[in-house]
Design a protein around this motif. Structure first.
Motif, short mmCIF file in Angstrom:
data_model
loop_
_atom_site.label_atom_id
_atom_site.label_comp_id
_atom_site.label_asym_id
_atom_site.label_seq_id
_atom_site.Cartn_x
_atom_site.Cartn_y
_atom_site.Cartn_z
N PRO A 294 0.83 -1.21 0.00
CA PRO A 294 0.00 0.00 0.00
C PRO A 294 0.86 1.26 0.00
CG PRO A 294 -0.04 -1.05 2.15
CD PRO A 294 0.65 -2.00 1.24
N ALA A 295 0.46 2.24 -0.79
CA ALA A 295 1.22 3.48 -0.90
C ALA A 295 1.37 4.20 0.44
CB ALA A 295 0.57 4.40 -1.93
N PRO A 296 0.33 4.28 1.29
CA PRO A 296 0.52 4.98 2.58
C PRO A 296 1.60 4.35 3.44
CG PRO A 296 -1.82 4.73 2.11
CD PRO A 296 -1.09 3.91 1.10
N ALA A 297 1.67 3.02 3.44
CA ALA A 297 2.71 2.34 4.22
C ALA A 297 4.09 2.68 3.67
CB ALA A 297 2.49 0.83 4.20
N LEU A 298 4.22 2.72 2.35
CA LEU A 298 5.50 3.07 1.74
C LEU A 298 5.85 4.53 2.02
CD1 LEU A 298 5.20 1.18 -1.67
CD2 LEU A 298 6.73 0.64 0.24
N LEU A 299 4.85 5.39 2.06
CA LEU A 299 5.11 6.80 2.38
C LEU A 299 5.68 6.93 3.78
CD1 LEU A 299 1.90 8.44 0.87
CD2 LEU A 299 4.24 8.90 0.15
#
Length: 362
Positions: A294-299
């Protein structure tokens, strides 16, 4: 004797007042629905009081105690299944660590070009590693320790103030990788948890590893949890109290003299931090297109903040806590173990040499 007693009483009253202020701010932030209320509320309140000249006094050893509580809570997010999943995510974690190096170099070039900082000061002030580790590395290479420490403190605070609100606005809370279910706490289980955390803490202290109060409990509790031990969940008040102590410690760094010490340097450092946030977000979003994460986790994993603050953000917002911890640990190890070697490569860059030649001519 009377003078010492009065001084001790005065200090105790100031500590109590600071804790009361932080607790009230955390409660108000929680009631208002703020992300990370028990960290950001105290941080704002104590920083505001400090900037106003009120001279708040935090609990001695409070930051370490807060790190211990947070480290224990983060360690509970690991399980055999989570560890197996992290092993499959080794490549994105390594790429995020390398991204942090590139971002640090960009920030260092800004500081070197637009301030009078030496290469050592600029480099270790901009590198998004552990603050204490970067200060030590800078000191060994003749950098200005006070400037490096100030820039690192500013980085951690700016990131923890920006990232949670940005994520809450654009993505909201997630449900990815919730922590494993934990049994009800018993004295024996709590004793095992505390013993594991303190044992690992003592080992890291003996090895003189910085951030031992966070990494020790994280390693000790995380190892037991990864082995499938039936560890109990921590009481909510303990985790919230840890965030309160950590937020208060961060806020207390910003007194009236903080920004007067080197205003131009800190101004450029703030610009470099903003650019680092943008570059890390761009890198995370680009990576999200190529991996099943997920993008938020990578952010959060890519954000140039401290491991404690970003991991707590992931825990509170339910975004892949083990991934965020692993990415920030990889970055910390890379920048600490290889910081000197990376610094030598930085000195060899043509642009760094050109700036040095121009300064010598002037």
């Amino acid at each position: 004797m009377i003078v010492k007693a009065l001084a001790a009483l005065s200090a105790a009253l100031r500590i109590a007042a600071t804790l009361l202020l932080a607790g009230l701010a955390g409660w108000l932030a929680s009631a208002a629905g703020s992300p990370l209320p028990w960290m950001l509320g105290p941080l704002f309140a104590v920083a505001a009081a400090s900037l106003a000249g009120a001279r708040p006094r935090v609990l001695p050893g409070g930051r370490a105690l807060g790190q211990w509580a947070i480290g224990c809570a983060l360690g509970l997010h690991f399980s055999p299944a989570v560890v197996a999943l992290l092993a499959q995510q080794a490549l994105p974690i390594a790429l995020l660590a390398l991204l942090s190096v590139a971002i640090g170099v960009v920030g260092a070039l800004l500081l070197l070009r637009w301030t009078d900082a030496t290469p050592a000061t600029a480099f270790f002030a901009a590198l998004p590693g552990g603050a204490s580790e970067m200060v030590v590395l800078a000191e060994h290479r003749g950098g200005a320790v006070e400037r490096v420490a100030a820039a690192q403190a500013l980085r951690v605070v700016v990131v923890v103030l920006v990232v949670p609100f940005a994520l809450l606005h654009w993505t909201g809370n997630g449900v990815d990788l919730p922590p494993p279910a934990r049994p009800a706490g018993t004295p024996a289980l709590f004793a095992a948890l505390v013993a594991a955390s303190l044992g690992a803490l003592a080992l890291l202290h003996r090895l003189r590893i910085a951030n031992a109060w966070l990494l020790g409990p994280l390693a000790g509790v995380g190892l037991l949890a990864a082995l499938g031990a039936p560890l109990p969940a921590l009481p909510a008040w303990l985790v919230d109290g840890g965030q309160l102590l950590l937020g208060s410690a961060l806020g207390s760094r910003f007194g009236p003299s903080f920004f007067r010490a080197a205003p131009r340097f800190l101004g450029v450092a703030a610009l470099a931090i903003g650019l680092a946030l943008l570059l890390s977000a761009a890198g995370a979003l680009l990576l999200a297109r190529g991996v099943a994460l997920p993008a938020p986790a990578l952010l959060l994993a890519a954000a140039p903040g401290g491991i404690a603050e970003m991991s707590v953000t992931a825990a509170v917002m339910h975004w892949s806590v083990p991934l965020v911890i692993a990415a920030h640990l990889a970055r910390l190890v890379l920048l600490t173990a290889c910081g000197a070697a990376i610094y030598r490569l930085f000195l060899a860059l043509p642009v760094v040499r050109a700036i040095g030649e121009r300064r010598r001519r002037d």
